[in-house]
Design a protein around this motif. Structure first.
Motif, PDB file in Angstrom:
ATOM      1  N   ASN A 165     -18.624  -5.642 -17.848  1.00 17.80           N
ATOM      2  CA  ASN A 165     -17.854  -4.441 -17.484  1.00 17.80           C
ATOM      3  C   ASN A 165     -16.662  -4.837 -16.602  1.00 17.80           C
ATOM      4  O   ASN A 165     -16.584  -4.494 -15.420  1.00 17.80           O
ATOM      5  CB  ASN A 165     -18.761  -3.436 -16.759  1.00 17.80           C
ATOM      6  N   THR A 166     -15.732  -5.546 -17.217  1.00 19.92           N
ATOM      7  CA  THR A 166     -14.719  -6.251 -16.442  1.00 19.92           C
ATOM      8  C   THR A 166     -13.728  -5.319 -15.731  1.00 19.92           C
ATOM      9  O   THR A 166     -13.276  -5.619 -14.630  1.00 19.92           O
ATOM     10  CB  THR A 166     -14.004  -7.271 -17.350  1.00 19.92           C
ATOM     11  N   ARG A 167     -13.420  -4.166 -16.320  1.00 17.72           N
ATOM     12  CA  ARG A 167     -12.534  -3.220 -15.610  1.00 17.72           C
ATOM     13  C   ARG A 167     -13.197  -2.750 -14.321  1.00 17.72           C
ATOM     14  O   ARG A 167     -12.541  -2.573 -13.301  1.00 17.72           O
ATOM     15  CB  ARG A 167     -12.200  -2.022 -16.511  1.00 17.72           C
ATOM     16  N   ARG A 168     -14.516  -2.572 -14.374  1.00 16.91           N
ATOM     17  CA  ARG A 168     -15.245  -2.157 -13.176  1.00 16.91           C
ATOM     18  C   ARG A 168     -15.218  -3.272 -12.128  1.00 16.91           C
ATOM     19  O   ARG A 168     -15.125  -3.014 -10.928  1.00 16.91           O
ATOM     20  CB  ARG A 168     -16.682  -1.807 -13.571  1.00 16.91           C
ATOM     21  N   GLN A 169     -15.293  -4.542 -12.586  1.00 10.03           N
ATOM     22  CA  GLN A 169     -15.191  -5.677 -11.658  1.00 10.03           C
ATOM     23  C   GLN A 169     -13.888  -5.578 -10.857  1.00 10.03           C
ATOM     24  O   GLN A 169     -13.864  -5.782  -9.648  1.00 10.03           O
ATOM     25  CB  GLN A 169     -15.181  -7.017 -12.419  1.00 10.03           C
ATOM     26  N   TYR A 187     -14.871 -16.907 -16.462  1.00 11.38           N
ATOM     27  CA  TYR A 187     -14.909 -15.444 -16.267  1.00 11.38           C
ATOM     28  C   TYR A 187     -13.909 -15.009 -15.203  1.00 11.38           C
ATOM     29  O   TYR A 187     -13.302 -13.942 -15.309  1.00 11.38           O
ATOM     30  CB  TYR A 187     -16.334 -14.985 -15.920  1.00 11.38           C
ATOM     31  N   SER A 188     -13.680 -15.859 -14.196  1.00 10.32           N
ATOM     32  CA  SER A 188     -12.697 -15.490 -13.164  1.00 10.32           C
ATOM     33  C   SER A 188     -11.311 -15.333 -13.782  1.00 10.32           C
ATOM     34  O   SER A 188     -10.526 -14.483 -13.368  1.00 10.32           O
ATOM     35  CB  SER A 188     -12.675 -16.538 -12.040  1.00 10.32           C
ATOM     36  N   MET A 189     -11.010 -16.162 -14.798  1.00 10.78           N
ATOM     37  CA  MET A 189      -9.713 -16.067 -15.461  1.00 10.78           C
ATOM     38  C   MET A 189      -9.639 -14.811 -16.323  1.00 10.78           C
ATOM     39  O   MET A 189      -8.587 -14.190 -16.462  1.00 10.78           O
ATOM     40  CB  MET A 189      -9.459 -17.318 -16.310  1.00 10.78           C
ATOM     41  N   TYR A 190     -10.751 -14.446 -16.906  1.00  8.84           N
ATOM     42  CA  TYR A 190     -10.772 -13.237 -17.726  1.00  8.84           C
ATOM     43  C   TYR A 190     -10.605 -12.001 -16.833  1.00  8.84           C
ATOM     44  O   TYR A 190      -9.888 -11.059 -17.176  1.00  8.84           O
ATOM     45  CB  TYR A 190     -12.081 -13.174 -18.533  1.00  8.84           C
ATOM     46  N   ASP A 357      -5.382 -20.454 -20.467  1.00  6.49           N
ATOM     47  CA  ASP A 357      -6.662 -21.126 -20.290  1.00  6.49           C
ATOM     48  C   ASP A 357      -7.639 -20.781 -21.405  1.00  6.49           C
ATOM     49  O   ASP A 357      -8.825 -21.065 -21.306  1.00  6.49           O
ATOM     50  CB  ASP A 357      -7.251 -20.759 -18.929  1.00  6.49           C
ATOM     51  N   ASN A 358      -7.159 -20.162 -22.468  1.00 10.17           N
ATOM     52  CA  ASN A 358      -8.050 -19.811 -23.582  1.00 10.17           C
ATOM     53  C   ASN A 358      -7.815 -20.742 -24.762  1.00 10.17           C
ATOM     54  O   ASN A 358      -6.716 -20.772 -25.341  1.00 10.17           O
ATOM     55  CB  ASN A 358      -7.821 -18.353 -23.994  1.00 10.17           C
ATOM     56  N   TYR A 359      -8.853 -21.484 -25.080  1.00 11.22           N
ATOM     57  CA  TYR A 359      -8.738 -22.436 -26.186  1.00 11.22           C
ATOM     58  C   TYR A 359     -10.122 -22.653 -26.794  1.00 11.22           C
ATOM     59  O   TYR A 359     -11.137 -22.312 -26.182  1.00 11.22           O
ATOM     60  CB  TYR A 359      -8.186 -23.778 -25.672  1.00 11.22           C
ATOM     61  N   GLN A 360     -10.128 -23.192 -27.987  1.00 12.04           N
ATOM     62  CA  GLN A 360     -11.401 -23.559 -28.614  1.00 12.04           C
ATOM     63  C   GLN A 360     -11.269 -24.886 -29.335  1.00 12.04           C
ATOM     64  O   GLN A 360     -10.232 -25.178 -29.919  1.00 12.04           O
ATOM     65  CB  GLN A 360     -11.831 -22.466 -29.610  1.00 12.04           C
ATOM     66  N   PRO A 414      -2.094 -14.557 -28.693  1.00 17.75           N
ATOM     67  CA  PRO A 414      -2.822 -14.265 -27.450  1.00 17.75           C
ATOM     68  C   PRO A 414      -3.914 -13.208 -27.667  1.00 17.75           C
ATOM     69  O   PRO A 414      -3.738 -12.284 -28.456  1.00 17.75           O
ATOM     70  CB  PRO A 414      -1.732 -13.730 -26.516  1.00 17.75           C
ATOM     71  N   ARG A 415      -5.006 -13.389 -26.973  1.00 15.59           N
ATOM     72  CA  ARG A 415      -6.176 -12.492 -27.008  1.00 15.59           C
ATOM     73  C   ARG A 415      -6.923 -12.506 -28.335  1.00 15.59           C
ATOM     74  O   ARG A 415      -7.612 -11.549 -28.671  1.00 15.59           O
ATOM     75  CB  ARG A 415      -5.794 -11.061 -26.630  1.00 15.59           C
ATOM     76  N   SER A 416      -6.809 -13.597 -29.118  1.00 20.61           N
ATOM     77  CA  SER A 416      -7.591 -13.620 -30.361  1.00 20.61           C
ATOM     78  C   SER A 416      -8.884 -14.429 -30.206  1.00 20.61           C
ATOM     79  O   SER A 416      -9.773 -14.311 -31.030  1.00 20.61           O
ATOM     80  CB  SER A 416      -6.745 -14.130 -31.530  1.00 20.61           C
ATOM     81  N   ILE A 417      -9.012 -15.207 -29.144  1.00 21.17           N
ATOM     82  CA  ILE A 417     -10.267 -15.941 -28.913  1.00 21.17           C
ATOM     83  C   ILE A 417     -11.207 -15.031 -28.115  1.00 21.17           C
ATOM     84  O   ILE A 417     -10.795 -14.458 -27.115  1.00 21.17           O
ATOM     85  CB  ILE A 417     -10.010 -17.260 -28.154  1.00 21.17           C
ATOM     86  N   PRO A 418     -12.471 -14.877 -28.563  1.00 21.73           N
ATOM     87  CA  PRO A 418     -13.391 -13.983 -27.848  1.00 21.73           C
ATOM     88  C   PRO A 418     -13.579 -14.423 -26.396  1.00 21.73           C
ATOM     89  O   PRO A 418     -13.683 -15.617 -26.124  1.00 21.73           O
ATOM     90  CB  PRO A 418     -14.707 -14.105 -28.619  1.00 21.73           C
ATOM     91  N   ARG A 419     -13.602 -13.452 -25.469  1.00 20.28           N
ATOM     92  CA  ARG A 419     -13.792 -13.755 -24.049  1.00 20.28           C
ATOM     93  C   ARG A 419     -15.283 -13.707 -23.715  1.00 20.28           C
ATOM     94  O   ARG A 419     -16.042 -12.966 -24.328  1.00 20.28           O
ATOM     95  CB  ARG A 419     -13.059 -12.745 -23.179  1.00 20.28           C
ATOM     96  N   SER A 420     -15.668 -14.475 -22.695  1.00 26.69           N
ATOM     97  CA  SER A 420     -17.065 -14.466 -22.281  1.00 26.69           C
ATOM     98  C   SER A 420     -17.154 -14.018 -20.821  1.00 26.69           C
ATOM     99  O   SER A 420     -16.282 -14.321 -20.020  1.00 26.69           O
ATOM    100  CB  SER A 420     -17.642 -15.875 -22.432  1.00 26.69           C
ATOM    101  N   THR A 421     -18.224 -13.303 -20.503  1.00 21.62           N
ATOM    102  CA  THR A 421     -18.429 -12.897 -19.114  1.00 21.62           C
ATOM    103  C   THR A 421     -19.383 -13.859 -18.421  1.00 21.62           C
ATOM    104  O   THR A 421     -19.734 -13.683 -17.266  1.00 21.62           O
ATOM    105  CB  THR A 421     -18.996 -11.467 -19.033  1.00 21.62           C
ATOM    106  N   GLY A 422     -19.854 -14.861 -19.164  1.00 16.70           N
ATOM    107  CA  GLY A 422     -20.715 -15.894 -18.576  1.00 16.70           C
ATOM    108  C   GLY A 422     -20.119 -17.244 -18.917  1.00 16.70           C
ATOM    109  O   GLY A 422     -18.968 -17.518 -18.612  1.00 16.70           O
ATOM    110  N   LYS A 423     -20.917 -18.082 -19.587  1.00 14.36           N
ATOM    111  CA  LYS A 423     -20.411 -19.404 -19.960  1.00 14.36           C
ATOM    112  C   LYS A 423     -19.502 -19.285 -21.182  1.00 14.36           C
ATOM    113  O   LYS A 423     -19.876 -18.703 -22.179  1.00 14.36           O
ATOM    114  CB  LYS A 423     -21.587 -20.326 -20.306  1.00 14.36           C
TER     115      LYS A 423
END
Ligand code: ZN
Length: 430
Positions: A165-169, A187-190, A357-360, A414-423
């Motif tokens: 719930n990143t907006r709430r963060q 996650y801090s970058m997200y 910082d988003n790469y795969q 930009p924003r095409s790689i799925p974001r993670s809230t953990g690892k």
């Protein structure tokens, strides 16, 4: 004036006194394990090991290793050295690669955990006046609970928001004036990205000072990016469910990882020959818990590659130092005869201006030959500028400089790689 160390008696102990303490505790824990768990006892006996052969610290090499597989074989509580009723809390790893590894704690184990976490948060600058946004996922995973115990011990305000719930963060960070963020570095970058989408400037619109990051490998370049983006001091945390969770090390203001060696004895071995290496040499970390009651570990093989050293540090701590994790032997890839760790690729990419910082890293295996390619998101501004071929070429050159290997690199939207809230999932198989 605030005290400098959480526990100066231990953190500035003379190295010989530390070794004496370790030896005393080692002898005790071996006898304790030998006497209190039949499986453990038989395992040691099968290797002709008897507790009385331990005459000095180096004699630890006579003890057989313990592996993740051993823990899985006796899942969940087969290796307990206390009564089951003495367990007051249990955590476990996610078990994505098999059965989960269980971390049971006695009351005394929890006290130790709180102590080592307080040491490391204190060294990061966390004080009673701080407000700690604990954005590690609350669940079986040890992360969130370790940070909670350390922050409570210091007496800081703990904000138990968990991950997601990143907006709430972002709203809570703003409304509660959080000064410390604890989560995975990715996650801090997200969170920063979402804060920007919400119209905030991460650098100026928040009260954040300190980041406590761990649970995934991240490069020094990534650390610099996070520090610049949030305007904080970003600290590394290292932990293992098998040993205690986070709290094995304390990162000081010199950004050195001091091992809490009064509780965790560290060896480094050659992962191929199993031979013990000297301080300063790179190898696999092996830990022995010197004080844990519920599930002590004797020579647990971590598969994490690092360097151990007993050098003096400008921070004043005398506890030995381990380098940041160079890689997990599990993550190591061999591409056209070249050893590649994902962190090396991250290092190369983060050096190029205009790469976010988003790469795969994409692994493809064809006819038993594994090859790599990389997809990354440029920053929004760089994406708008176009000429992405130039950016791809710069990234390929950086990778070649580090690895001496040609890896094709592709810029994607930009924003095409799925974001993670953990690892973050950095390596995928296609
Ligand atoms: Zn230090």
């Amino acid at each position: 004036m605030s005290k400098e160390f959480w526990n100066s008696d231990i953190e500035t102990i003379k190295i010989q006194d530390l070794k004496d303490l370790q030896f005393k505790r080692l002898k005790n824990i071996i006898k304790y394990v030998y006497d209190n768990n039949k499986i453990y006892h038989d395992k040691l006996k099968d290797c002709n090991f008897k507790p009385h052969v331990i005459k000095n610290l180096r004699d630890i090499e006579k003890i057989p290793f313990l592996t993740k597989q051993d823990l899985r074989d006796f899942y969940p509580f087969g290796l307990l050295c206390t009564q089951i009723d003495d367990i007051v809390e249990v955590h476990a790893s996610s078990g994505t690669t098999g059965k989960p590894v269980v971390g049971p704690y006695s009351k005394k184990d929890l006290e130790i955990w709180g102590e080592v976490m307080a040491r490391s948060l204190w060294a990061n600058g966390v004080r009673k006046s701080d407000r700690v946004q604990n954005s590690y996922g609350y669940g079986l995973f040890t992360g969130a609970h370790g940070f909670e115990k350390g922050a409570e011990k210091i007496g800081a305000m703990l904000i138990t928001i968990s991950s997601g719930n990143t907006r709430r963060q972002v709203n809570i960070m703003k409304d509660f004036s959080s000064t410390v963020l604890a989560c995975t570095p990715s996650y801090s970058m997200y969170i920063a990205e979402v804060a920007e989408e919400m119209g905030y400037d991460p650098l100026n619109d928040f009260n954040l000072k300190i980041g406590c990051f761990g649970a995934e490998s991240w490069s020094e370049e990534m650390r610099t990016n996070i520090e610049k983006r949030w305007g904080i001091n970003a600290h590394e945390h290292y932990g293992l469910t098998e040993i205690i969770g986070p709290g094995i090390v304390t990162e000081c203001n010199e950004k050195k990882l001091h091992i809490n060696a009064d509780h965790f004895y560290c060896e480094v071995i050659d992962p191929k020959t199993n031979e013990t290496l000297n301080p300063g040499e790179k190898g696999e970390l092996v830990f022995t818990t010197l004080t844990k009651e519920a599930l002590p570990m004797l020579r647990f093989r971590t598969k994490d590659l690092a360097v151990y050293d007993e050098i003096t540090c400008d921070c004043g701590r005398t506890l030995p130092i381990q380098s940041r994790i160079i890689g997990r032997s599990d993550d190591m890839m061999k591409i056209k005869g070249v050893i590649v760790f994902p962190s090396q690729i991250e290092d190369a990419l983060m050096r190029v201006d205009g790469i976010s910082d988003n790469y795969q890293i994409i692994k493809t295996t064809k006819n038993n030959i594994t090859s790599l390619s990389i997809e990354f998101e440029p920053t929004d501004e760089r994406f708008k500028d176009g000429n992405l071929d130039d950016l791809e070429k710069l990234a390929e050159d950086e990778i070649f400089t580090i690895l001496n290997l040609k890896v094709p690199v592709k810029a994607i939207k930009p924003r095409s790689i799925p974001r993670s809230t953990g690892k973050a999932k950095r390596v995928i198989q296609r």
